[in-house]
Design an enzyme around this catalytic site. Structure first.
Site, PDB file in Angstrom:
ATOM      1  N   GLY A   1       0.820  -1.205   0.000  1.00 35.76           N
ATOM      2  CA  GLY A   1       0.000   0.000   0.000  1.00 35.76           C
ATOM      3  C   GLY A   1       0.851   1.250   0.000  1.00 35.76           C
TER       4      GLY A   1
ATOM      5  N   ASN B   1       2.045   5.510   4.711  1.00 37.87           N
ATOM      6  CA  ASN B   1       1.148   5.849   5.807  1.00 37.87           C
ATOM      7  C   ASN B   1      -0.276   5.316   5.624  1.00 37.87           C
ATOM      8  OD1 ASN B   1       2.778   7.759   7.686  1.00 37.87           O
ATOM      9  ND2 ASN B   1       3.249   8.406   5.613  1.00 37.87           N
ATOM     10  N   GLY B   2      -0.391   4.229   4.874  1.00 39.73           N
ATOM     11  CA  GLY B   2      -1.699   3.648   4.622  1.00 39.73           C
ATOM     12  C   GLY B   2      -2.162   2.675   5.695  1.00 39.73           C
ATOM     13  N   GLY B   3      -1.262   2.279   6.598  1.00 43.43           N
ATOM     14  CA  GLY B   3      -1.623   1.361   7.663  1.00 43.43           C
ATOM     15  C   GLY B   3      -1.025  -0.029   7.521  1.00 43.43           C
ATOM     16  N   LYS B   4      -0.045  -0.179   6.643  1.00 43.02           N
ATOM     17  CA  LYS B   4       0.585  -1.492   6.390  1.00 43.02           C
ATOM     18  C   LYS B   4       1.226  -2.075   7.649  1.00 43.02           C
ATOM     19  CE  LYS B   4       3.392   0.320   3.406  1.00 43.02           C
ATOM     20  NZ  LYS B   4       2.973   1.706   3.501  1.00 43.02           N
TER      21      LYS B   4
ATOM     22  N   THR C   1       0.814  -1.227  10.818  1.00 40.72           N
ATOM     23  CA  THR C   1      -0.172  -1.426  11.881  1.00 40.72           C
ATOM     24  C   THR C   1      -0.941  -2.719  11.660  1.00 40.72           C
ATOM     25  OG1 THR C   1      -0.380   0.958  12.216  1.00 40.72           O
ATOM     26  CG2 THR C   1      -2.190  -0.418  13.033  1.00 40.72           C
TER      27      THR C   1
ATOM     28  N   ASP D   1      10.749  -1.583   4.593  1.00 41.21           N
ATOM     29  CA  ASP D   1      11.448  -0.391   5.080  1.00 41.21           C
ATOM     30  C   ASP D   1      12.803  -0.724   5.706  1.00 41.21           C
ATOM     31  OD1 ASP D   1       9.421   1.247   4.211  1.00 41.21           O
ATOM     32  OD2 ASP D   1       8.680   1.758   6.216  1.00 41.21           O
TER      33      ASP D   1
ATOM     34  N   PHE E   1      16.120  -0.329   3.009  1.00 39.93           N
ATOM     35  CA  PHE E   1      16.534   0.867   2.271  1.00 39.93           C
ATOM     36  C   PHE E   1      18.054   0.925   2.188  1.00 39.93           C
ATOM     37  CE2 PHE E   1      12.293   2.743   2.929  1.00 39.93           C
ATOM     38  CZ  PHE E   1      12.098   3.272   1.664  1.00 39.93           C
TER      39      PHE E   1
ATOM     40  N   ARG F   1       4.312  12.454  10.719  1.00 38.74           N
ATOM     41  CA  ARG F   1       5.386  11.507  11.050  1.00 38.74           C
ATOM     42  C   ARG F   1       6.744  12.175  10.914  1.00 38.74           C
ATOM     43  NH1 ARG F   1       4.203   5.945   8.852  1.00 38.74           N
ATOM     44  NH2 ARG F   1       6.259   5.477   9.655  1.00 38.74           N
TER      45      ARG F   1
END
Length: 193
Positions: free
Chosen positions: A10, A13-16, A18, A36, A39, A133
């Site tokens: 997604g 900040n789409g909620g992946k 969480t 993440d 990187f 964030r």
């Protein structure tokens, strides 16, 4: 031994994360692999003509290292989990939750998913969440509109041309409702595997 690989992709900040953490909390013998974490060093991430770092591309990620981790889990989920300091219950069923913003854009990884979920939220919500964030390095002025959102649209179009069986989820729904939807699918997949 039964293995299940779940992709939770997604937008930023789409909620992946969480949803992934919540799912991990209720699915026994599961662990999370977050894109993440792969990187490349900031010093090697290219800069575009507007001076924006190009984090929203596969070239900004060590996908080879990520695939190595996935292959390690596939080879022996129990050993992988123990090496990560995670407890293993007495079971022959294991789940790997892979979450990230470009996981479905990388063919070799995309081929491994048993189920694919994509969290989406409206532009305004995304911009508001992103602005709240703290990133290191911090987003420069205009980065969201000048780079993040246009790259999301580009990457999404590419993903939609590559992947046919995505389950789209509304990232503005209550966390509990999103979790219930995904958990129901996972339970059905475990009984079918």
């Amino acid at each position: 031994m039964k293995r299940l690989i779940i992709g939770i992709g997604g937008m930023t900040n789409g909620g992946k994360s969480t949803l992934s953490r919540s799912l991990r909390g209720i699915v026994p013998n599961s662990c999370i692999l977050s894109q993440d974490s792969f990187f490349k060093d900031d010093s090697v991430v290219p800069v575009d003509s507007h001076g924006f770092k190009q984090y929203d591309t596969l070239d900004a990620l060590h996908m080879d290292r990520m695939m190595s981790e996935v292959r390690s889990w596939v080879q022996d989920p129990q050993r992988f989990m123990l090496s990560q300091g995670l407890s293993v219950q007495d079971s022959t069923v294991f789940a790997l939750i892979v979450e990230g913003f470009l996981i479905f854009n990388y063919g070799p990884l995309n081929e491994l998913f048993d189920k694919r979920y994509f969290l989406q939220i409206p532009y305004e919500t995304c911009k508001l969440r992103r602005g709240s964030r703290v990133y290191m390095p911090p987003d420069p002025m205009g980065y969201f509109d000048g780079h993040v959102w246009p790259m999301y649209l580009k990457n999404r179009k590419e993903m939609e041309n590559m992947v046919q069986d995505l389950v789209f989820l509304d990232g503005t729904q209550k966390r509990e409702d999103l979790l219930a939807t995904v958990y129901k699918d996972v339970q059905q997949m475990f009984t079918a595997v």
